[in-house]
Design an enzyme around this catalytic site. Sequence first.
Site, PDB file in Angstrom:
ATOM      1  N   VAL A  11      -2.276  -2.585  50.482  1.00 30.17           N
ATOM      2  CA  VAL A  11      -2.309  -2.848  49.035  1.00 30.17           C
ATOM      3  C   VAL A  11      -2.258  -4.344  48.730  1.00 30.17           C
ATOM      4  CG1 VAL A  11      -0.922  -2.626  46.928  1.00 30.17           C
ATOM      5  CG2 VAL A  11      -1.440  -0.629  48.287  1.00 30.17           C
ATOM      6  N   THR A 121       5.009   1.564  45.450  1.00 31.70           N
ATOM      7  CA  THR A 121       5.395   2.814  44.800  1.00 31.70           C
ATOM      8  C   THR A 121       6.903   2.990  44.961  1.00 31.70           C
ATOM      9  OG1 THR A 121       3.239   3.717  45.358  1.00 31.70           O
ATOM     10  CG2 THR A 121       4.978   5.313  44.817  1.00 31.70           C
ATOM     11  N   LEU A 252     -11.086  18.466  45.291  1.00 31.31           N
ATOM     12  CA  LEU A 252     -11.203  19.911  45.505  1.00 31.31           C
ATOM     13  C   LEU A 252     -11.906  20.184  46.839  1.00 31.31           C
ATOM     14  CD1 LEU A 252     -12.089  21.410  41.991  1.00 31.31           C
ATOM     15  CD2 LEU A 252      -9.936  21.609  43.246  1.00 31.31           C
ATOM     16  N   ALA A 254     -11.533  21.353  50.430  1.00 31.34           N
ATOM     17  CA  ALA A 254     -10.586  21.996  51.350  1.00 31.34           C
ATOM     18  C   ALA A 254     -10.625  21.265  52.682  1.00 31.34           C
ATOM     19  CB  ALA A 254     -10.972  23.455  51.526  1.00 31.34           C
ATOM     20  N   CYS A 262       0.615   7.904  51.859  1.00 32.96           N
ATOM     21  CA  CYS A 262       1.196   8.000  50.518  1.00 32.96           C
ATOM     22  C   CYS A 262       1.483   9.417  50.030  1.00 32.96           C
ATOM     23  CB  CYS A 262       0.304   7.271  49.532  1.00 32.96           C
ATOM     24  SG  CYS A 262       0.366   5.497  49.868  1.00 32.96           S
ATOM     25  N   LYS A 265       4.565  11.130  51.783  1.00 32.22           N
ATOM     26  CA  LYS A 265       5.872  10.481  51.557  1.00 32.22           C
ATOM     27  C   LYS A 265       6.224  10.476  50.070  1.00 32.22           C
ATOM     28  CE  LYS A 265       4.818   5.512  50.953  1.00 32.22           C
ATOM     29  NZ  LYS A 265       4.959   5.433  49.500  1.00 32.22           N
ATOM     30  N   LYS A 323      -8.282   9.880  56.949  1.00 33.46           N
ATOM     31  CA  LYS A 323      -9.497  10.063  56.141  1.00 33.46           C
ATOM     32  C   LYS A 323     -10.518   9.057  56.657  1.00 33.46           C
ATOM     33  CE  LYS A 323      -9.492   8.087  51.992  1.00 33.46           C
ATOM     34  NZ  LYS A 323      -9.099   7.640  50.636  1.00 33.46           N
TER      35      LYS A 323
HETATM   36  P1  NAD Z   1       1.707  -1.757  54.523  1.00 36.23           P
HETATM   37  O1  NAD Z   1       2.725  -1.273  55.475  1.00 36.23           O
HETATM   38  O2  NAD Z   1       0.274  -1.724  54.900  1.00 36.23           O
HETATM   39  O3  NAD Z   1       2.034  -3.272  54.111  1.00 36.23           O
HETATM   40  C1  NAD Z   1       3.289  -3.721  53.736  1.00 36.23           C
HETATM   41  C2  NAD Z   1       3.428  -5.173  54.216  1.00 36.23           C
HETATM   42  O4  NAD Z   1       4.614  -5.725  53.639  1.00 36.23           O
HETATM   43  C3  NAD Z   1       3.578  -5.307  55.727  1.00 36.23           C
HETATM   44  O5  NAD Z   1       2.569  -6.158  56.232  1.00 36.23           O
HETATM   45  C4  NAD Z   1       4.985  -5.914  55.907  1.00 36.23           C
HETATM   46  O6  NAD Z   1       5.072  -6.831  56.982  1.00 36.23           O
HETATM   47  C5  NAD Z   1       5.167  -6.617  54.582  1.00 36.23           C
HETATM   48  N1  NAD Z   1       6.565  -6.899  54.221  1.00 36.23           N
HETATM   49  C6  NAD Z   1       7.638  -6.062  54.254  1.00 36.23           C
HETATM   50  N2  NAD Z   1       8.743  -6.700  53.814  1.00 36.23           N
HETATM   51  C7  NAD Z   1       8.364  -7.973  53.499  1.00 36.23           C
HETATM   52  C8  NAD Z   1       9.031  -9.110  53.000  1.00 36.23           C
HETATM   53  N3  NAD Z   1      10.346  -9.075  52.719  1.00 36.23           N
HETATM   54  N4  NAD Z   1       8.336 -10.254  52.805  1.00 36.23           N
HETATM   55  C9  NAD Z   1       7.019 -10.302  53.076  1.00 36.23           C
HETATM   56  N5  NAD Z   1       6.325  -9.263  53.560  1.00 36.23           N
HETATM   57  C10 NAD Z   1       6.978  -8.101  53.761  1.00 36.23           C
HETATM   58  O7  NAD Z   1       1.955  -0.925  53.183  1.00 36.23           O
HETATM   59  P2  NAD Z   1       0.853  -0.501  52.099  1.00 36.23           P
HETATM   60  O8  NAD Z   1       0.082   0.674  52.569  1.00 36.23           O
HETATM   61  O9  NAD Z   1       0.125  -1.719  51.655  1.00 36.23           O
HETATM   62  O10 NAD Z   1       1.791   0.026  50.913  1.00 36.23           O
HETATM   63  C11 NAD Z   1       2.562  -0.874  50.160  1.00 36.23           C
HETATM   64  C12 NAD Z   1       3.104  -0.126  48.952  1.00 36.23           C
HETATM   65  O11 NAD Z   1       2.021   0.249  48.097  1.00 36.23           O
HETATM   66  C13 NAD Z   1       3.838   1.183  49.270  1.00 36.23           C
HETATM   67  O12 NAD Z   1       4.890   1.338  48.357  1.00 36.23           O
HETATM   68  C14 NAD Z   1       2.787   2.242  49.045  1.00 36.23           C
HETATM   69  O13 NAD Z   1       3.361   3.491  48.709  1.00 36.23           O
HETATM   70  C15 NAD Z   1       2.027   1.667  47.864  1.00 36.23           C
HETATM   71  N6  NAD Z   1       0.630   2.108  47.757  1.00 36.23           N
HETATM   72  C16 NAD Z   1      -0.132   2.175  48.889  1.00 36.23           C
HETATM   73  C17 NAD Z   1      -1.483   2.541  48.782  1.00 36.23           C
HETATM   74  C18 NAD Z   1      -2.345   2.660  50.008  1.00 36.23           C
HETATM   75  O14 NAD Z   1      -3.456   3.149  49.877  1.00 36.23           O
HETATM   76  N7  NAD Z   1      -1.903   2.244  51.182  1.00 36.23           N
HETATM   77  C19 NAD Z   1      -2.038   2.798  47.511  1.00 36.23           C
HETATM   78  C20 NAD Z   1      -1.222   2.688  46.377  1.00 36.23           C
HETATM   79  C21 NAD Z   1       0.122   2.326  46.516  1.00 36.23           C
HETATM   80  C1  UGA Z   2      -3.924   8.452  47.593  1.00 40.71           C
HETATM   81  C2  UGA Z   2      -4.364   8.620  46.130  1.00 40.71           C
HETATM   82  O1  UGA Z   2      -5.651   9.225  46.094  1.00 40.71           O
HETATM   83  C3  UGA Z   2      -4.444   7.272  45.409  1.00 40.71           C
HETATM   84  O2  UGA Z   2      -4.724   7.487  44.035  1.00 40.71           O
HETATM   85  C4  UGA Z   2      -3.096   6.576  45.545  1.00 40.71           C
HETATM   86  O3  UGA Z   2      -3.171   5.278  44.983  1.00 40.71           O
HETATM   87  C5  UGA Z   2      -2.726   6.456  47.003  1.00 40.71           C
HETATM   88  O4  UGA Z   2      -2.687   7.763  47.615  1.00 40.71           O
HETATM   89  C6  UGA Z   2      -1.365   5.875  47.180  1.00 40.71           C
HETATM   90  O5  UGA Z   2      -0.517   5.987  46.333  1.00 40.71           O
HETATM   91  O6  UGA Z   2      -1.188   5.296  48.223  1.00 40.71           O
HETATM   92  P1  UGA Z   2      -5.114   7.758  49.870  1.00 40.71           P
HETATM   93  O7  UGA Z   2      -3.837   8.169  50.507  1.00 40.71           O
HETATM   94  O8  UGA Z   2      -5.732   6.469  50.255  1.00 40.71           O
HETATM   95  O9  UGA Z   2      -4.927   7.706  48.260  1.00 40.71           O
HETATM   96  O10 UGA Z   2      -6.200   8.870  50.173  1.00 40.71           O
HETATM   97  P2  UGA Z   2      -6.769  10.177  49.441  1.00 40.71           P
HETATM   98  O11 UGA Z   2      -8.204   9.995  49.235  1.00 40.71           O
HETATM   99  O12 UGA Z   2      -5.941  10.578  48.281  1.00 40.71           O
HETATM  100  O13 UGA Z   2      -6.564  11.258  50.597  1.00 40.71           O
HETATM  101  C7  UGA Z   2      -5.268  11.689  50.967  1.00 40.71           C
HETATM  102  C8  UGA Z   2      -5.374  12.877  51.896  1.00 40.71           C
HETATM  103  O14 UGA Z   2      -5.847  14.031  51.184  1.00 40.71           O
HETATM  104  C9  UGA Z   2      -6.334  12.676  53.069  1.00 40.71           C
HETATM  105  O15 UGA Z   2      -5.795  13.269  54.219  1.00 40.71           O
HETATM  106  C10 UGA Z   2      -7.591  13.401  52.621  1.00 40.71           C
HETATM  107  O16 UGA Z   2      -8.390  13.840  53.674  1.00 40.71           O
HETATM  108  C11 UGA Z   2      -6.998  14.562  51.834  1.00 40.71           C
HETATM  109  N1  UGA Z   2      -7.910  15.111  50.805  1.00 40.71           N
HETATM  110  C12 UGA Z   2      -8.273  14.346  49.745  1.00 40.71           C
HETATM  111  C13 UGA Z   2      -8.365  16.406  50.930  1.00 40.71           C
HETATM  112  O17 UGA Z   2      -8.038  17.123  51.900  1.00 40.71           O
HETATM  113  N2  UGA Z   2      -9.200  16.913  49.970  1.00 40.71           N
HETATM  114  C14 UGA Z   2      -9.581  16.176  48.888  1.00 40.71           C
HETATM  115  O18 UGA Z   2     -10.330  16.709  48.045  1.00 40.71           O
HETATM  116  C15 UGA Z   2      -9.107  14.870  48.776  1.00 40.71           C
END
Ligand code: NAD
Ligand code: UGA
Length: 460
Positions: A11, A121, A252, A254, A262, A265, A323
């Site tokens: 992110v 989040t 939708l 399957a 995400c 958790k 995915k």
């Molecule tokens: P990530 O594990 O890929 O990245 C987190 C980064 O933060 C790591 O590189 C870590 O080293 C760094 N970090 C931790 N503590 C730190 C600190 N004190 N100072 C500086 N860097 C620090 O995580 P992510 O997938 O990017 O997710 C981040 C947040 O965003 C989570 O809360 C997740 O739920 C939310 N989120 C993720 C997605 C997604 O698609 N991955 C989408 C929407 C929201």
């Molecule tokens: C998901 C949400 O879609 C994002 O809106 C959100 O920001 C993000 O989590 C987050 O909070 O991190 P992501 O985890 O990247 O995004 O991937 P998705 O496309 O949602 O897929 C999640 C899982 O559901 C995968 O295993 C995927 O294969 C599965 N999936 C998704 C299905 O089995 N069927 C579907 O129709 C869609």
Amino acid sequence: MRVTMIGAGYVGLVSGACFADFGHHVTCVDKDAGRIAALRRGEIPIFEPGLVDLVATNIQQGRLEFSVEASGIGDADAVFIAVDTPSRRGDGHADLSYIYGAVREIAPLLSPTAIVITKSTVPVGTGDEIERILREERPDAETQVVSNPEFLREGAAIYDFKHPDRIVIGSDDERARAVLAEVYRPLYLNAAPILYVNRRTAEVIKYAANAFLATKITFINEIDDLCECVGPDVQDVARGMGFDNCIGAKFLHAGPGFGGSCLPKDTTALLKTAHDHGAQLRIVETVAAVNEQRKRAMPRKVVAALVGSIRGKTVAVLGLSFKPNTDDMRDSPSIPLITALHDLGATVRGYDPAAMEQAKPYLPDVIYCGYEAAEGADAVVIATEWEQFRALDLDRLRCLMVRPVIVDLRNIYRADEMKRANFRYLTVGRPAAERYAETAMPRRRKTPNAKTIAALAEAL
Ligand code: NAD
Ligand code: UGA
């Protein structure tokens, strides 16, 4: 505007690079020195389509830089926190130690008027605690704490960030709202709706949205179970439902159950929050339970496809990431699938276009292959719907396998096409296709050589 992004993961890095692309000056800070060193060398530590070019362009234009230290944030107008919030070991609550750690680190360095924005989040009330810490550490400052949850999906992250369905800004403070409006101005001009709400509302919106997506997927997965019993093709059913605008066609599909960093958790963390406050979220509880069962049921499909025991057999799994278009292995459905196949005595050969290195710590017993994964296999399982697996050369593939058996957990082929190609083809929620009879086999297993590897590379 000067923006600092704390955390340069999926992110933080995408958001930071996109903000730089909007014209802001962005510093991404990450405590992982190896990650920052790689980024400074121009190497991108994650697989996300388009990110290499986006980062390179913005470094070149002088708008994007990377640092291990937060020491330079004193002149930042907006400081985003995008650190990880994984499930806390033991109870499933969101582990907020990285969030609070980051807040304590940046507190002494912030400009007195900086806006601190949580993009991670986090459970409802986390913003209140961040504010309390900042007031304690910096009684002199007028720092405002905003919740701005992120809705991007991995694999489509840049597109999602630049074309959001909505931008949620959780703050009642006019100055904070104005700074966030300025940060997002290019999107606002493109008519992306900005929703101003209070902070706790923004925090709940994020979890409610993810729990709803998880519910939608789980719903179609249960309809899929019904279709397997009563005959229709679940994809036709999903299409028929999805044309209704009140339902919508997305989410939708399957499959083997939702995975990723995400949805699993966040549904668990939402349930913990609800329990703590004496609220019941029975639908979400059921979704989480059904999804766990679903993932555990997938190995049985492989056993069924191989008509009985799979002990001593070889299964090739195509697609390991949760995915397509990502290298992220966190909570990937391939992990319980492959673990169970091993437990049942199978040898598993695995291939993924991007996630092989990331998969190794999760799945140490897999024989990691290139395109030759299907060589000598008794069955191929398509676990992730990468584009690369959508047009397999079926004739060649059949020649390279011991048995022509495909278990497609993503429904990416038509059953009649598989039947014509003489495969036993099992899917989710659709009737099995069968022309291959078990007695017609088996051929002798061969060790892959350069010629067969080349043939497979062409077939896949
Ligand atoms: P990530 O594990 O890929 O990245 C987190 C980064 O933060 C790591 O590189 C870590 O080293 C760094 N970090 C931790 N503590 C730190 C600190 N004190 N100072 C500086 N860097 C620090 O995580 P992510 O997938 O990017 O997710 C981040 C947040 O965003 C989570 O809360 C997740 O739920 C939310 N989120 C993720 C997605 C997604 O698609 N991955 C989408 C929407 C929201
Ligand atoms: C998901 C949400 O879609 C994002 O809106 C959100 O920001 C993000 O989590 C987050 O909070 O991190 P992501 O985890 O990247 O995004 O991937 P998705 O496309 O949602 O897929 C999640 C899982 O559901 C995968 O295993 C995927 O294969 C599965 N999936 C998704 C299905 O089995 N069927 C579907 O129709 C869609």
